[in-house]
Design a protein around this motif. Structure first.
Motif, PDB file in Angstrom:
ATOM      1  N   PRO A   1       0.977  -1.117   0.007  1.00 29.52           N
ATOM      2  CA  PRO A   1      -0.188   0.018  -0.036  1.00 29.52           C
ATOM      3  C   PRO A   1       0.809   1.274   0.176  1.00 29.52           C
ATOM      4  O   PRO A   1       1.964   1.230   0.232  1.00 29.52           O
ATOM      5  CB  PRO A   1      -0.652  -0.077   1.197  1.00 29.52           C
ATOM      6  N   LEU A   2       0.310   2.278  -0.556  1.00 28.67           N
ATOM      7  CA  LEU A   2       1.148   3.581  -0.414  1.00 28.67           C
ATOM      8  C   LEU A   2       2.044   4.035   0.656  1.00 28.67           C
ATOM      9  O   LEU A   2       2.963   4.438   0.517  1.00 28.67           O
ATOM     10  CB  LEU A   2      -0.063   4.831  -1.263  1.00 28.67           C
ATOM     11  N   LEU A   3       1.065   4.018   1.827  1.00 30.62           N
ATOM     12  CA  LEU A   3       1.912   4.561   2.856  1.00 30.62           C
ATOM     13  C   LEU A   3       3.110   3.641   3.221  1.00 30.62           C
ATOM     14  O   LEU A   3       4.011   4.187   3.867  1.00 30.62           O
ATOM     15  CB  LEU A   3       0.967   4.803   4.264  1.00 30.62           C
ATOM     16  N   VAL A   4       2.681   2.410   3.304  1.00 33.43           N
ATOM     17  CA  VAL A   4       3.740   1.340   3.631  1.00 33.43           C
ATOM     18  C   VAL A   4       4.992   1.643   2.620  1.00 33.43           C
ATOM     19  O   VAL A   4       6.243   1.403   3.050  1.00 33.43           O
ATOM     20  CB  VAL A   4       3.395   0.060   3.387  1.00 33.43           C
ATOM     21  N   LYS A   5       4.710   1.947   1.397  1.00 31.57           N
ATOM     22  CA  LYS A   5       6.060   2.036   0.332  1.00 31.57           C
ATOM     23  C   LYS A   5       6.542   3.094   0.668  1.00 31.57           C
ATOM     24  O   LYS A   5       7.938   3.386   0.671  1.00 31.57           O
ATOM     25  CB  LYS A   5       5.252   2.163  -0.752  1.00 31.57           C
ATOM     26  N   LEU A   6       5.831   4.274   1.155  1.00 27.09           N
ATOM     27  CA  LEU A   6       6.432   5.878   1.380  1.00 27.09           C
ATOM     28  C   LEU A   6       7.311   5.667   2.509  1.00 27.09           C
ATOM     29  O   LEU A   6       8.353   6.200   2.544  1.00 27.09           O
ATOM     30  CB  LEU A   6       5.369   6.870   1.594  1.00 27.09           C
ATOM     31  N   PHE A   7       6.875   5.252   3.599  1.00 27.14           N
ATOM     32  CA  PHE A   7       7.456   5.265   5.016  1.00 27.14           C
ATOM     33  C   PHE A   7       8.545   4.011   5.221  1.00 27.14           C
ATOM     34  O   PHE A   7       9.307   3.994   5.968  1.00 27.14           O
ATOM     35  CB  PHE A   7       6.568   4.982   6.150  1.00 27.14           C
ATOM     36  N   ARG A   8       8.298   2.924   4.403  1.00 25.73           N
ATOM     37  CA  ARG A   8       9.223   1.462   4.989  1.00 25.73           C
ATOM     38  C   ARG A   8       9.824   1.080   3.884  1.00 25.73           C
ATOM     39  O   ARG A   8      11.122   0.706   4.208  1.00 25.73           O
ATOM     40  CB  ARG A   8       8.144   0.391   5.155  1.00 25.73           C
ATOM     41  N   PHE A   9       9.886   1.541   2.474  1.00 23.76           N
ATOM     42  CA  PHE A   9      10.276   0.813   1.573  1.00 23.76           C
ATOM     43  C   PHE A   9      11.710   1.710   1.002  1.00 23.76           C
ATOM     44  O   PHE A   9      11.423   2.635   0.296  1.00 23.76           O
ATOM     45  CB  PHE A   9       9.365   0.310   0.305  1.00 23.76           C
ATOM     46  N   SER A  10      12.839   1.134   1.286  1.00 26.30           N
ATOM     47  CA  SER A  10      14.134   1.901   1.091  1.00 26.30           C
ATOM     48  C   SER A  10      14.598   1.316  -0.515  1.00 26.30           C
ATOM     49  O   SER A  10      15.219   1.866  -0.956  1.00 26.30           O
ATOM     50  CB  SER A  10      15.234   1.627   1.915  1.00 26.30           C
ATOM     51  N   HIS A  11      13.850   0.436  -0.808  1.00 22.28           N
ATOM     52  CA  HIS A  11      13.904  -0.579  -2.171  1.00 22.28           C
ATOM     53  C   HIS A  11      12.671  -0.459  -2.905  1.00 22.28           C
ATOM     54  O   HIS A  11      11.743  -0.631  -2.279  1.00 22.28           O
ATOM     55  CB  HIS A  11      14.560  -1.687  -1.880  1.00 22.28           C
ATOM     56  N   PRO A  12      12.963  -0.292  -4.104  1.00 27.31           N
ATOM     57  CA  PRO A  12      11.396  -0.395  -4.862  1.00 27.31           C
ATOM     58  C   PRO A  12      10.818  -1.683  -4.685  1.00 27.31           C
ATOM     59  O   PRO A  12      11.598  -2.576  -4.592  1.00 27.31           O
ATOM     60  CB  PRO A  12      12.009  -0.201  -6.451  1.00 27.31           C
ATOM     61  N   PRO A  13       9.568  -1.701  -4.697  1.00 27.51           N
ATOM     62  CA  PRO A  13       8.972  -3.019  -4.655  1.00 27.51           C
ATOM     63  C   PRO A  13       9.207  -3.922  -5.743  1.00 27.51           C
ATOM     64  O   PRO A  13       9.596  -3.475  -6.789  1.00 27.51           O
ATOM     65  CB  PRO A  13       7.186  -2.516  -4.518  1.00 27.51           C
ATOM     66  N   MET A  14       9.135  -5.215  -5.327  1.00 25.83           N
ATOM     67  CA  MET A  14       9.429  -6.293  -6.468  1.00 25.83           C
ATOM     68  C   MET A  14       8.678  -6.007  -7.912  1.00 25.83           C
ATOM     69  O   MET A  14       9.525  -6.195  -8.738  1.00 25.83           O
ATOM     70  CB  MET A  14       9.462  -7.448  -5.948  1.00 25.83           C
ATOM     71  N   LEU A  15       7.359  -5.651  -7.641  1.00 29.98           N
ATOM     72  CA  LEU A  15       6.710  -5.680  -8.842  1.00 29.98           C
ATOM     73  C   LEU A  15       7.248  -4.421  -9.784  1.00 29.98           C
ATOM     74  O   LEU A  15       7.365  -4.902 -10.919  1.00 29.98           O
ATOM     75  CB  LEU A  15       5.317  -4.985  -8.543  1.00 29.98           C
ATOM     76  N   GLU A  16       7.861  -3.537  -9.106  1.00 30.12           N
ATOM     77  CA  GLU A  16       8.343  -2.351  -9.975  1.00 30.12           C
ATOM     78  C   GLU A  16       9.836  -2.711 -10.604  1.00 30.12           C
ATOM     79  O   GLU A  16      10.010  -2.427 -11.668  1.00 30.12           O
ATOM     80  CB  GLU A  16       8.590  -1.085  -8.947  1.00 30.12           C
ATOM     81  N   ARG A  17      10.287  -3.399  -9.762  1.00 30.36           N
ATOM     82  CA  ARG A  17      11.860  -4.070  -9.977  1.00 30.36           C
ATOM     83  C   ARG A  17      11.684  -5.035 -11.354  1.00 30.36           C
ATOM     84  O   ARG A  17      12.317  -4.830 -12.208  1.00 30.36           O
ATOM     85  CB  ARG A  17      12.529  -4.546  -9.077  1.00 30.36           C
ATOM     86  N   ILE A  18      10.668  -5.988 -11.283  1.00 33.82           N
ATOM     87  CA  ILE A  18      10.555  -6.931 -11.975  1.00 33.82           C
ATOM     88  C   ILE A  18       9.813  -6.081 -13.453  1.00 33.82           C
ATOM     89  O   ILE A  18      10.327  -6.488 -14.657  1.00 33.82           O
ATOM     90  CB  ILE A  18       9.532  -7.920 -11.949  1.00 33.82           C
ATOM     91  N   ASN A  19       9.128  -4.926 -13.333  1.00 35.26           N
ATOM     92  CA  ASN A  19       8.574  -4.148 -14.507  1.00 35.26           C
ATOM     93  C   ASN A  19       9.724  -3.479 -15.146  1.00 35.26           C
ATOM     94  O   ASN A  19       9.701  -3.256 -16.414  1.00 35.26           O
ATOM     95  CB  ASN A  19       7.525  -3.434 -13.897  1.00 35.26           C
ATOM     96  N   LYS A  20      10.808  -3.054 -14.421  1.00 33.27           N
ATOM     97  CA  LYS A  20      11.967  -2.226 -14.825  1.00 33.27           C
ATOM     98  C   LYS A  20      12.794  -3.377 -15.849  1.00 33.27           C
ATOM     99  O   LYS A  20      13.253  -2.655 -16.772  1.00 33.27           O
ATOM    100  CB  LYS A  20      12.897  -1.913 -13.783  1.00 33.27           C
TER     101      LYS A  20
END
Length: 421
Positions: free
Chosen positions: A393-412
């Motif tokens: 979820p957005l807030l979790v990504k903003l506050f917790r994720f120092s790495h891109p979520p795996m969905l984004e990394r695989i899409n890259k």
């Protein structure tokens, strides 16, 4: 007024905790976009049904703990101030020694011990949770050993910072923050320099890569990237975790790339080489040094804000918080409260910068390796080993994720292939 402020603090925390509970456990989760369902980015294609269930449960619990732990820390500091515990610690620290530095040191120890004991149940629950979900493999005695090491290292670092900080405040109430900022620069560089050779070995054993065949491949890859290859180490993490990881640490001649042995044991050579190429991307793009520069700037802003906020809070609520002057050591919980608050709400900024750097390192690795299959399988295995959310979820990504979520990394990876065609 004291009771009112205490009641308001607890009430606000409860409202916030309930709100976060519903957001995390009953809100709209990140999910998988319809267009990506059934693709290599969809966890249903590379995780079992049980792994998917455990990942969802584990992630939600971890996220909730993260979002309530720091505000709970704020409540604890307010409690210490409102109840007069801070003044009591100051009296206990006055054991007849004339030198103020020793009195302040004793106070810091009492405060640090109290807060550590207060948060021990939560720390233990985090350990129990990760062990229960199969991430942590560490036995309790080993965990306690690391916990005690953490306590003394963090206490020692805190002690040095607080003693110097309050000495500067005593000397110059108006300009202490400038002098403190100037001192943070050599201190931060010194800590980064000794981290790989003094601090890290207290927890684990580090040694040059044992697999000589793999080492030759890494050397060849490093030569293509014009990177010195004698700084690659492995660390024995298998006795503590099932998760996979690799990282860059240290500066100057002490800089090194570290691979967990779990990574070496679980991935193929091609996948390991992709991870190495990613870490080399950090090395090539000088992310450690950029991080130091950003740290220096953020410290300047943070100390300036503390210098403005703390006197104002003391002038407004000093009587209720039982603080006479900023230079008195019993004002430390208020300073720590402000620091914790600033750090928490700066997470989205620091995480955004970190995610950008990780994306850059991923792109560098894909260019160097030109092996999209290895990139995708590496990201999938990293997700499985840590039961990670691929699209939080957005807030979790903003506050917790120092790495891109795996969905984004695989899409890259897919975007990179389109660019190359």
């Amino acid at each position: 007024m004291t009771r009112k402020l205490g009641f308001i603090s607890i009430l606000l925390f409860i409202i916030y905790a309930v709100g976060m509970y519903y957001y995390i456990f009953h809100g709209n989760s990140g999910g998988i976009p319809d267009v990506l369902k059934g693709t290599v980015a969809d966890p249903e294609t590379f995780m079992t049904e049980r792994e998917l269930l455990l990942s969802e449960e584990y992630s939600k619990i971890k996220n909730f703990i993260f979002f309530v732990a720091t505000p709970l820390e704020w409540v604890l500091y307010i409690f210490i101030l409102l109840t007069g515990l801070s003044r009591i610690f100051e009296k206990w620290a006055d054991f007849g020694v004339k030198w103020k530095v020793f009195k302040n040191g004793a106070y810091v120890f009492l405060l640090y011990l109290f807060t550590a004991l207060a948060f021990y149940p939560l720390d233990f629950y985090r350990y129990y949770l990760s062990k229960n979900y199969g991430i942590n493999t560490q036995n309790f005695s080993s965990w306690m050993r690391d916990y005690v090491i953490d306590f003394w290292i963090n206490f020692g670092t805190t002690l040095i910072i607080v003693i110097v900080l309050y000495w500067l405040i005593q000397k110059s109430v108006k300009r202490w923050w400038i002098y403190a900022w100037l001192l943070t620069i050599p201190f931060a560089i010194f800590m980064m320099y000794i981290q790989p050779i003094v601090i890290d070995p207290l927890y684990n054993d580090f040694y040059p890569l044992k697999d000589k065949e793999l080492e030759e491949k890494i050397i060849s890859l490093a030569e293509r990237a014009n990177i010195p290859s004698d700084h690659v180490f492995e660390v024995n993490m298998a006795e503590k975790t099932n998760a996979l990881n690799a990282y860059v640490t240290g500066i100057g001649e002490n800089s090194r790339i570290v691979l967990w042995d779990t990574t070496l044991n679980s991935l193929t050579d091609e996948e390991i080489l992709f991870i190495m190429a990613h870490e080399m991307g950090h090395y090539v793009e000088k992310h450690i040094y950029i991080g130091i520069a950003l740290y220096i700037v953020s410290m300047l802003v943070g100390l300036w804000l503390i210098a403005k906020l703390m006197p104002w809070l003391i002038s407004r609520f000093g009587t209720v918080l039982k603080i006479n002057k900023m230079k008195d050591i019993h004002s430390l919980p208020l300073l720590l409260l402000i620091v914790s608050f600033l750090l928490f709400f700066s997470n989205p900024i620091s995480n955004y910068i970190s995610r950008y750097q990780e994306t850059r390192a991923d792109h560098y690795a894909m260019q160097l390796m030109n092996n999209p299959e290895a990139a995708v399988s590496t990201f999938q295995n990293l997700s499985k080993s840590g039961l990670s959310e691929v699209n939080p979820p957005l807030l979790v990504k903003l506050f917790r994720f120092s790495h891109p979520p795996m969905l984004e990394r695989i899409n890259k990876v897919a975007e990179f292939l389109e660019e190359e065609q």
